[in-house]
Write a protein that holds these residues in place. Structure first.
Motif, PDB file in Angstrom:
ATOM      1  N   ASN A 147      27.943  29.119  56.012  1.00 46.71           N
ATOM      2  CA  ASN A 147      28.528  29.608  54.747  1.00 46.71           C
ATOM      3  C   ASN A 147      29.314  30.913  54.890  1.00 46.71           C
ATOM      4  N   HIS A 148      29.706  31.274  56.086  1.00 43.75           N
ATOM      5  CA  HIS A 148      30.437  32.528  56.251  1.00 43.75           C
ATOM      6  C   HIS A 148      31.746  32.509  55.468  1.00 43.75           C
ATOM      7  N   SER A 176      32.832  30.441  52.977  1.00 40.44           N
ATOM      8  CA  SER A 176      32.755  30.296  51.517  1.00 40.44           C
ATOM      9  C   SER A 176      32.178  31.547  50.869  1.00 40.44           C
ATOM     10  N   ALA A 177      31.198  32.172  51.520  1.00 40.48           N
ATOM     11  CA  ALA A 177      30.646  33.407  50.953  1.00 40.48           C
ATOM     12  C   ALA A 177      31.703  34.510  50.977  1.00 40.48           C
ATOM     13  N   GLN A 202      34.099  33.916  48.204  1.00 35.84           N
ATOM     14  CA  GLN A 202      33.538  34.180  46.883  1.00 35.84           C
ATOM     15  C   GLN A 202      33.406  35.685  46.609  1.00 35.84           C
ATOM     16  N   PHE A 203      33.059  36.439  47.635  1.00 38.08           N
ATOM     17  CA  PHE A 203      32.823  37.860  47.403  1.00 38.08           C
ATOM     18  C   PHE A 203      34.033  38.727  47.769  1.00 38.08           C
ATOM     19  N   ASP A 215      30.716  46.195  46.273  1.00 35.10           N
ATOM     20  CA  ASP A 215      29.451  46.737  46.777  1.00 35.10           C
ATOM     21  C   ASP A 215      29.359  46.549  48.285  1.00 35.10           C
ATOM     22  N   ALA A 216      28.485  47.335  48.888  1.00 38.48           N
ATOM     23  CA  ALA A 216      28.449  47.429  50.348  1.00 38.48           C
ATOM     24  C   ALA A 216      28.122  46.086  51.001  1.00 38.48           C
ATOM     25  N   VAL A 217      27.166  45.373  50.435  1.00 44.70           N
ATOM     26  CA  VAL A 217      26.768  44.102  51.050  1.00 44.70           C
ATOM     27  C   VAL A 217      27.908  43.090  50.962  1.00 44.70           C
ATOM     28  N   ALA A 218      28.581  43.081  49.829  1.00 47.67           N
ATOM     29  CA  ALA A 218      29.709  42.158  49.689  1.00 47.67           C
ATOM     30  C   ALA A 218      30.802  42.485  50.701  1.00 47.67           C
ATOM     31  N   LEU A 251      30.371  43.693  53.585  1.00 48.79           N
ATOM     32  CA  LEU A 251      29.922  43.194  54.891  1.00 48.79           C
ATOM     33  C   LEU A 251      30.088  41.677  54.986  1.00 48.79           C
ATOM     34  N   VAL A 252      29.793  41.013  53.891  1.00 46.27           N
ATOM     35  CA  VAL A 252      29.949  39.550  53.882  1.00 46.27           C
ATOM     36  C   VAL A 252      31.407  39.177  54.126  1.00 46.27           C
ATOM     37  N   ARG A 295      33.754  41.042  55.474  1.00 44.26           N
ATOM     38  CA  ARG A 295      34.170  41.458  56.825  1.00 44.26           C
ATOM     39  C   ARG A 295      33.755  40.414  57.869  1.00 44.26           C
ATOM     40  N   ASP A 296      32.502  39.983  57.767  1.00 37.15           N
ATOM     41  CA  ASP A 296      32.031  38.985  58.731  1.00 37.15           C
ATOM     42  C   ASP A 296      32.816  37.684  58.617  1.00 37.15           C
TER      43      ASP A 296
END
Lengths: 332, 392
Positions: free
Chosen positions: B109-110, B112-113, B116-117, B122-125, B127-128, B130-131
């Protein structure tokens, strides 16, 4: 302070380190059962409660005690018996002398206020006592004589039950089973593991657990887990899993329609998603994948499925029903 | 190296430092690739089907070689357009593209996530995203959407091959079989003629209408080649004078009537079996004529079909000089060597020149497809009929 990506990454690294430390420390004492240990730790970091089921003598109590020792948390064990009273769990008001000639009631905290609580053989307690446990588990607070007392976090209850001896027990009602985050089954160890257990427990060397992380770390980790993202597709998959446990749902597989009376509640989906978030962090991701959900579906859903008469008569295992649901539910 | 060059050489667009844009750019690129792959897959299927349909139409209608080429090309081109439009219509959305990429490459899901984000702060988004962007940038569109041949490609190719062979076979047979006479390009006619043209007798004879004045007469007439001034044909058309005509008039199958084809037709039973619809009779008749005609030995073949049993009254053999027509679709109007002598006077030199000139013009008209296939036997029959005795 607003977290930055770098600080979140550092926290995630700490989470992995903490998890690995706990796994290693538990492994010093508790032999094998890696999947069980991982699920227990996930449940712990998600701040859920687990029902551990297995025959006596397989180390259920040892497992939970080792966990609390490894993280420097307060630990309490309650041996449940039919004469165990709710006040024995929650605590009660005692008349104490505060000054010469002056007495007043003061609340004496029960074992439920520990960070890690082991309710041993919870199905031997009466329903009334079970209810006291389960209310505290759900609400994370205790009300005694009209006064509410909050339970400090981290707080996890690990209840055990013996599936063999059913006489004189009070099986947990379905509504109370639903409050457990995971239901974990302790398997009988294999020959290699048994040999290792013998070597560790019959020698003169006693394994020691090194505590390293405290309550603060666990709280931070629990907060980090909740920050992990889940996209719509994965959310829908979790919800489809839950929907598929209901026999009246169109998308449920035949095995559910045939053997299931009631399916999982939304708590099941919550447990799946939270546990999947913890798994994602362990895998170095900041978002949940659908494989994470598939991995955590069996421990999160199996105890939430109520079999019908036919299912019980044919000894259809809830785990096999969940496995079928996982296999037959499309990603979409 | 420009960004476009970079993506063309290796993978998806290089990272720009803005993960949100990178994710969307990469997914757009993947989507384009998906559309292209879908278009090619659909095109393979659609073109094959289009070609088969076009060739089938050419076979059925009996078009000329040039018309067939145009028809097949048009069919293929139309199918290509339809396939492209269909691929664009069914193109995956960006989120579907991301999900496909996740599924095919096991990306957990890298993509699609990240999609979506993208845009979240926010910091976690971050990172998502970026990855996801990093993973997308490392991927190759061909890995995500490799070209795969349709599973039914062998069947489609076999169909195209069969239809093409049938079509070409008809041309080749017609060309080889008739140097002077009609090299009917119509494979349909060849096929039909071989198998048993739904020929004049089929259409005409099966029609029970006495006198066969309507379609059956037309069918019979259409089938009448130059030599078809012979009694049977005439009788067939008029529906009375010969046993064959009797048979037709009484609704018996043509096959029941022994027919002797002079002037070289193929097997008589090939021209009799079923009652074709009147509208097709003319074509079929000409088909039979064209195909079978040249193959028969000079002097005609007496081809006798099963007679009598079914018809009852068709016992007698009828001499039917069905010298079958030529000149179908671009063929030359060759004189029929098997014609009987008649007593008409020979042409004068002027008449001969006139005749020759008209013959050439007719031949040119046939060659240029200006004369409908169904009418070509008439042209030939006409010229044969007005020949002088000396020319025969």
């Amino acid at each position: 302070m607003i977290p930055t990506p770098a600080s979140v990454e550092a926290q995630a690294a700490q989470f992995r380190e903490c998890f690995t430390h706990l796994r290693t420390e538990i492994g010093r004492v508790f032999v094998g059962q890696n999947s069980l240990v991982d699920h227990l730790l996930i449940c712990f970091f998600c701040q859920g409660h687990a029902l551990i089921e297995g025959p006596p003598g397989l180390g259920k109590t040892l497992l939970v005690r080792t966990l609390s020792d490894a993280v420097s948390l307060s630990f309490a064990r309650v041996q449940c018996t039919p004469d165990l009273m709710p006040a024995d769990v929650t605590g009660t008001n005692l008349l104490i002398e505060t000054a010469p000639g002056l007495r007043e009631f003061a609340f004496q905290r029960g074992p439920i206020f520990a960070n890690v609580v082991l309710a041993d053989e919870i199905n031997r307690a009466t329903p009334r006592t079970q209810a006291a446990f389960l209310e505290a588990m759900q609400e994370r607070r205790v009300t005694v004589f009209g006064i509410t007392h909050r339970i400090d976090e981290p707080f996890s209850v690990f209840a055990t039950q013996n599936p063999i001896e059913m006489e004189g027990t009070y099986p947990l009602p379905e509504a109370q089973l639903d409050r457990f985050f995971f239901k974990l089954i302790v398997q009988v160890p294999g020959l290699e593991d048994l040999a290792e257990i013998m070597a560790r427990t019959t020698g003169d060397r006693e394994a020691r657990v090194t505590p390293r992380f405290g309550a603060e770390t666990v709280r931070a980790m629990a907060g980090l887990v909740k920050q992990v993202k889940i996209d719509d597709q994965a959310t829908r998959l979790a919800l489809r899993f839950v929907r598929a446990t209901h026999p009246e749902a169109q998308e449920s597989p035949d095995v559910v329609k045939q053997y299931v009376r009631y399916g999982a509640s939304p708590r099941g989906a919550q447990a799946m998603i939270l546990a999947a978030k913890a798994l994602a962090l362990l895998a170095g991701r900041f978002h949940v994948s659908m494989d994470d959900l598939r991995t955590v579906a069996p421990p999160a859903l199996s105890h939430r499925i109520i079999r019908n008469f036919q299912g019980e008569m044919e000894h259809v295992a809830p785990d096999s029903i969940v496995a079928r649901i996982v296999a037959e539910t499309r990603d979409g | 190296m420009s960004r476009r060059k970079a993506q063309a050489s290796s993978a998806l667009p290089a990272l720009t430092g803005e993960p949100d844009h990178d994710v969307i750019d990469c997914l757009r690129m993947l989507r384009s690739r998906a559309i292209w792959v879908m278009a090619v897959r659909y095109a393979v299927v659609a073109v094959a089907i289009g070609v088969v349909i076009a060739e089938g139409t050419a076979l059925a209608v009996g078009t000329s070689a040039r018309a067939t080429l145009v028809l097949v090309s048009g069919g293929a081109l139309g199918a290509l357009c339809v396939a492209t439009l269909w691929a664009v219509w069914r193109a995956p959305t960006l989120i579907e593209t991301a999900q496909l990429a996740d599924r095919r490459l096991g990306w957990q899901n890298h993509a699609s996530a990240a999609l979506q984000f993208a845009g979240a702060t926010d910091a976690v988004a971050r990172l998502v995203v970026r990855d996801g962007a990093a993973r997308l940038a490392r991927s190759r569109p061909a890995e995500v959407f490799p070209f795969e041949y349709p599973a039914r490609l062998p069947w489609l190719l076999a169909g195209v091959l069969a239809a093409t062979s049938l079509l070409l076979g008809g041309y080749v047979r017609a060309t080889m079989g008739d140097g002077a006479q009609a090299p009917s390009g119509s494979a349909a006619t060849g096929g039909a003629g071989q198998r048993g043209s739904p020929a004049a007798n089929a259409a005409g004879v099966a029609d029970p209408a006495p006198g066969a004045a309507g379609p059956s007469a037309a069918g019979a007439s259409a089938a009448q080649p130059p030599g078809a001034v012979a009694p049977a044909a005439t009788a067939g058309a008029k529906g009375a004078a010969s046993p064959a005509a009797d048979a037709s008039a009484h609704g018996s199958q043509a096959a029941d009537t022994p027919v002797r084809h002079e002037g070289g037709t193929g097997p008589a039973n090939a021209s009799v079996p079923t009652a074709a619809s009147p509208s097709t009779a003319a074509d079929a008749g000409s088909a039979s004529a064209v195909t079978a005609g040249p193959l028969s030995p000079a002097g005609g073949v007496s081809a006798t079909t099963a007679s009598g049993a079914a018809a009852g009254d068709g016992a007698g053999t009828v001499d039917s000089t069905t010298a079958l027509g030529g000149g179908v679709r671009g063929g030359t109007l060759a004189p029929d060597a098997t014609r009987k002598q008649d007593n008409r006077p020979a042409f004068t030199a002027r008449e001969r020149a006139l005749y020759r000139g008209e013959w050439d013009r007719a031949q040119a008209a046939v060659a240029q497809d200006r004369i409908p296939p169904a009418l070509r036997p008439y042209v030939r029959a006409y010229f044969e009929a007005i020949r002088s005795a000396g020319q025969r």
